[in-house]
Design a protein around this motif. Structure first.
Motif, PDB file in Angstrom:
ATOM      1  N   GLN A   1      -8.524  -2.041  -7.152  1.00  0.00           N
ATOM      2  CA  GLN A   1      -7.572  -2.170  -6.033  1.00  0.00           C
ATOM      3  C   GLN A   1      -7.704  -3.500  -5.301  1.00  0.00           C
ATOM      4  O   GLN A   1      -6.907  -3.799  -4.422  1.00  0.00           O
ATOM      5  CB  GLN A   1      -7.821  -1.022  -5.031  1.00  0.00           C
TER       6      GLN A   1
ATOM      7  N   SER B   1       0.938   5.451  -0.214  1.00  0.00           N
ATOM      8  CA  SER B   1       0.078   6.638  -0.043  1.00  0.00           C
ATOM      9  C   SER B   1      -0.010   7.410  -1.350  1.00  0.00           C
ATOM     10  O   SER B   1       0.977   7.511  -2.095  1.00  0.00           O
ATOM     11  CB  SER B   1       0.634   7.527   1.076  1.00  0.00           C
ATOM     12  N   LYS B   2      -1.145   7.977  -1.574  1.00  0.00           N
ATOM     13  CA  LYS B   2      -1.449   8.760  -2.769  1.00  0.00           C
ATOM     14  C   LYS B   2      -1.343   7.971  -4.081  1.00  0.00           C
ATOM     15  O   LYS B   2      -1.472   8.535  -5.145  1.00  0.00           O
ATOM     16  CB  LYS B   2      -0.545   9.992  -2.875  1.00  0.00           C
ATOM     17  N   VAL B   3      -1.093   6.673  -3.999  1.00  0.00           N
ATOM     18  CA  VAL B   3      -1.002   5.847  -5.206  1.00  0.00           C
ATOM     19  C   VAL B   3      -1.992   4.702  -5.124  1.00  0.00           C
ATOM     20  O   VAL B   3      -2.707   4.399  -6.093  1.00  0.00           O
ATOM     21  CB  VAL B   3       0.428   5.313  -5.409  1.00  0.00           C
ATOM     22  N   GLY B   4      -2.098   4.079  -4.020  1.00  0.00           N
ATOM     23  CA  GLY B   4      -2.977   2.946  -3.853  1.00  0.00           C
ATOM     24  C   GLY B   4      -2.194   1.687  -3.666  1.00  0.00           C
ATOM     25  O   GLY B   4      -1.070   1.695  -3.161  1.00  0.00           O
TER      26      GLY B   4
ATOM     27  N   SER C   1       0.862  -1.186   0.000  1.00  0.00           N
ATOM     28  CA  SER C   1       0.000   0.000   0.000  1.00  0.00           C
ATOM     29  C   SER C   1       0.889   1.223   0.000  1.00  0.00           C
ATOM     30  O   SER C   1       1.702   1.400   0.910  1.00  0.00           O
ATOM     31  CB  SER C   1      -0.910   0.016   1.227  1.00  0.00           C
TER      32      SER C   1
END
Length: 929
Positions: free
Chosen positions: A909, A847-850, A845
């Motif tokens: 996702q 951040s800001k990307v997925g 995971s």
């Protein structure tokens, strides 16, 4: 008349002064007054009045002769001395006196004019006398006729009144007999009074006498009865004589009769302002009054009720004039409808009929038919259709007989009428040339006819069906029908085989038997006609006629050289070898068939080809099979009809008639018939129009049935699924002849599949018109012209609307272009190419990307931007595109097998460790038909 000159006359001299006439008018001023105090002055001219001398009379007034006294004539007075002529005091024109000769001539002219005038007056008097005699004779004849009619009417009226009177007397007698015993029993006898006895014993006065005719007219002239105090008319103190037995009125006059039975209308006095009543304008004649006076006992007619007639009390009131007129109308039938006799008819009932037409055929009212339909639960208007069963029920309920007919009965007796025995004579044979394309059929026929038709064909192939007539070496006539060999013209070959007697199968020696050759064999066998094999192109080096004979064996055709019955001839259209032998063989085969037809009857035949010529209108090429076709005959072909205006033979010349087995062109149809239709001559235009209307109606119904045909169940569902997303290419096709258009339409309908097809908006023979372009523009279609061109108006309309017009003269090119256009409408084929697989080891995971999947490429290669599928437990969970592909921290265009990498999906996702990623590429391939 001119005056005679005399030598003693003096010379006339005129005064030097100018002679003028003084006007008799003088001007004046007239003042006009208008409303609201307005005035106006007008200058007018006043004419002086001429003062007449004592002995002068006004102009235009004839001098009437003075009345002569009755006293004896006095002796003539002595003649007065003639006054001497006086010389005019004022100077002017000097008038000369007439000589004795001139006086005598003038007197003689006056006497002659009077004699002529007297003769004209005498002739005019004689003519007036003759006209008066004729007029009086006519009036006398009319008067006698009127009197005769009056006497008949009076006699009939008297008989009616007498019958009525007898009926009333009989009714009163019966009523009196019935009521007399009852009254006698109910009421006791009353005692007789003395006054009654005295009244009964006293003598009764005589009935008043009816006034005579003279008295009636005297009273009519006075216009009112005499009153007390009136002075008698006539000489001093004289009274009019009273008829014997007539009662005197209050003033000694007579009471006016209440009616004048001598005339039908009551005699009414004419009232004038300022005076009394005058004599009626049309008094009754004595001859008309005589019958009424004779029937004195008959009741009088009732006239207008007046006070005098009401208070007279001597006459009984009878029926009025209006009542009498109503009675005359009843007796004469006017205003009274007697029940008519029921008419029983044989009603012809077709398959469908309107309510109004059914009522007309039964001579019944339409409202009665509608009422009967409503009783049966059928709600129909008079202009709506009902079936034959319902119409039969209605007609039988009204008492009529029904004869059921079908709509197709209009064609009964149109074709195949039997001929009288012995009326048939020999006719020329009809030979059809058939075979594969480019085997030399038209060239062979050109060599026989010594023409060059093949040079005028586009592309060197025959695309039309033609009919010709030639003379064989044996002297007989032979009719040839040339058919095209292209695969698209199978309908033409079929029509040629149906209308022929002999089929000549042309096979090229260097090419052998081809598909259209086999098709021609099948058409000939279906028609049941003999076949003659013509092996063409034997002049070529690679020609092998024996191979042709051998190949025909597989189609069960065994020629004579191989022991069969089929005739064969080796010919060459280029060198002319074998042509005479071919014609002799055809003539021999025709003699064996013994072809006959009746020429002395109405013509029948088949339409070989039809076209729409701009200069000549609809033109049909026909083959006469029976009878003789003549000019001015009325013919019916399919759904078209017309009167024959001109007959044109195969050489372009005009002929007056066409015998059996003769091909001609007919001019005069109201529309181009379809190729293959049978034609026949009918007796009148009404029959032709009826047959044509019936066939047009059938054609419309069949087209509507084809458009609305439905199948049920699973088959309907599958057909709807196939045609739901189908793309169509709309086209408007115009050709030179009907056969070519038919071949083009059939060829284009075969091109296509379940995804794309052709939709023919309009097809027909003739040039491209403006209406064709407008139709194509409305449907966004293309216009196809085969051997035709667009008119100027059509070209202008195409430029305005942007409609595409394509011209073709070879059917190969047309079909290929349409096929390529339809291929471009097909959706491209999608082909999937496998690239590689990768297995997810860990999920990270960021951040800001997925979520990022750490993967290991196990097979093939993984490329950025390729399609991917996420497979979990052998089930596809997601299908999309690869968004990110990295090797460590750097982006990589592709990762090969055995290498670890990081991947992320677009808009997805939910990835887990152990999932498999399949990578693939999709390519599109253009499809063709």
């Amino acid at each position: 008349m001119t005056d005679t000159k005399t030598t003693g006359d003096k010379t006339l001299t005129a005064s030097p002064k100018t002679l003028t006439l003084k006007g008799r008018t003088e001007s004046g001023l007239v003042k006009q007054s208008f409303s609201h105090g307005r005035t106006n002055a007008v200058v007018v001219e006043k004419v002086k009045r001429r003062v007449l001398s004592p002995g002068e009379k006004p102009a235009g007034q004839a001098s009437a002769p003075a009345p002569q006294p009755q006293a004896p004539a006095a002796p003539p007075a002595p003649a007065a001395p003639k006054p001497a002529p006086q010389r005019p005091s004022s100077p002017g024109v000097v008038l000369r006196t007439l000589t004795n000769n001139e006086v005598g001539a003038r007197a003689q002219a006056l006497a002659g004019a009077k004699a002529v005038e007297a003769e004209a007056e005498r002739k005019r008097a004689e003519a007036d006398a003759r006209a008066r005699i004729i007029r009086e004779a006519n009036e006398e004849r009319e008067r006698l006729q009127a009197e005769a009619r009056k006497r008949e009417e009076d006699a009939r009226r008297a008989a009616d009144e007498e019958a009525k009177r007898r009926a009333e007397v009989e009714a009163s007698r019966r009523l009196g007999e019935e009521t007399a015993p009852a009254e006698a029993a109910a009421a006791p006898a009353a005692p007789e009074r003395p006054r009654d006895r005295q009244r009964d014993a006293a003598p009764r006065p005589a009935a008043p006498a009816r006034p005579t005719e003279t008295q009636v007219f005297r009273h009519t002239d006075n216009a009112r009865p005499a009153r007390p105090g009136d002075r008698p008319s006539g000489p001093a103190g004289a009274r009019p004589p009273r008829p014997a037995g007539a009662p005197a009125g209050p003033g000694g006059g007579f009471r006016r009769p209440a009616t004048t039975p001598e005339s039908e209308e009551p005699m009414r006095a004419v009232r004038r302002p300022g005076g009394g009543a005058s004599r009626p304008s049309t008094p009754a004649k004595p001859e008309q009054r005589a019958p009424a006076r004779a029937a004195a006992g008959a009741p009088k007619e009732r006239t207008r009720l007046t006070i005098t007639a009401a208070t007279g009390g001597a006459e009984e009131r009878t029926r009025s004039v209006a009542s009498y007129r109503r009675r005359v109308q009843r007796m004469s039938g006017k205003g009274h409808q007697e029940p008519k006799e029921k008419l029983i008819r044989e009603v012809v009932v077709p398959e469908t009929i309107t309510v109004q037409e059914l009522a007309n055929r039964m001579s019944e009212r339409a409202v009665d038919v509608v009422r009967l339909l409503m009783k049966q639960g059928v709600m129909k208007k008079i202009n709506e259709l009902i079936d034959a069963d319902t119409a039969q029920l209605i007609a039988e309920e009204l008492g009529h007989t029904v004869r059921r007919v079908a709509e197709s009965d209009v064609e009964e007796g149109l074709f195949d009428a039997p001929d009288a025995e012995g009326a048939q004579t020999s006719r020329p044979p009809v030979v059809t040339i058939m075979g594969h394309v480019d085997h030399g059929k038209t060239s062979l026929l050109d060599a026989i006819r010594h023409t060059k038709v093949v040079k005028g064909e586009a592309g060197g192939i025959t695309q039309h069906i033609g009919a010709y007539q030639v003379t064989s070496p044996l002297g007989g006539l032979i009719t040839f029908i040339d058919t095209p060999g292209h695969a698209a013209f199978t309908a033409m070959r079929q029509r040629g085989a149906k209308s022929t007697d002999i089929v000549v199968l042309v096979v090229a020696a260097d090419d052998g038997v081809m598909p259209q050759t086999a098709e021609a064999v099948n058409h000939a066998r279906a028609a049941g006609v003999p076949i003659i094999v013509a092996i063409n192109k034997i002049d070529k080096e690679d020609a092998n006629p024996q191979r042709v004979r051998t190949d025909l064996l597989q189609y069960e055709i065994q020629v004579e050289s191989l022991g069969g019955e089929t005739l064969e001839v080796e010919v060459s259209a280029k060198t002319g070898d074998g042509l005479d032998k071919l014609l002799e063989v055809i003539q021999l085969q025709a003699e064996i068939l013994d072809l006959k037809a009746n020429a002395d009857r109405t013509a029948e035949g088949t339409v070989i080809e039809a076209k729409l010529d701009r200069g000549r209108g609809p033109v049909a090429t026909v083959l006469v099979q029976r009878g003789t076709l003549k000019q001015s005959d009325i013919v019916v072909a399919g759904s078209e009809w017309g009167r024959v205006r001109m007959l044109v033979d195969d050489k372009g010349g005009t002929v007056p008639e066409a015998l059996p087995s003769t091909p001609v062109e007919i001019l005069g149809f109201n529309g181009a018939p379809e190729a293959g239709d049978r034609f026949a001559v009918v007796e009148n235009e009404a029959r032709a129009r009826e047959i044509a209307d019936y066939r047009q109606r059938q054609k419309r119904e069949q087209a509507a049935a084809r458009a609305t045909v439905r199948v049920s169940g699973l088959e309907e569902m599958m057909s709807q699924i196939k045609t739901a997303g189908r793309k169509e290419l709309p086209l408007v096709i115009k050709g030179d002849v009907q056969g070519s258009v038919e071949a083009i339409v059939q060829s284009l309908e075969k091109v296509g599949n379940d995804e794309v097809g052709v939709r023919i908006l309009l097809s027909g023979a003739g040039g491209i018109t403006e209406s064709d372009v407008i139709l194509a523009a409305a449907s966004k279609a293309a216009v196809i012209g085969f051997n035709v061109r667009a008119l100027k108006e059509a070209r202008d309309a195409a430029d305005r609307t942007g409609t595409e017009i394509r011209y073709y003269n070879i059917i190969y090119d047309l079909v290929d272009d349409i096929k390529s256009t339809m291929s471009g409408m097909l959706s491209p084929e999608r082909r999937e190419e496998f690239l590689g697989n990768a297995k997810i080891l860990e999920i990270f995971s960021v951040s800001k990307v997925g979520k990022i999947a750490g993967c290991l490429v196990t097979d093939g290669v993984v490329q950025k931007g390729a399609g991917v599928r996420l497979i979990r437990d052998n089930v596809v969970i997601h299908e999309g595109k690869l968004a990110t592909l990295k090797r460590f921290k750097e982006d990589a265009p592709e990762i090969r097998a055995g290498t670890e990498c990081g991947m992320s999906f677009e808009n997805y996702q939910d990835m887990r460790a152990g999932d498999v990623i399949e990578c693939y590429r999709v390519t599109e391939v253009k499809r063709t038909l």
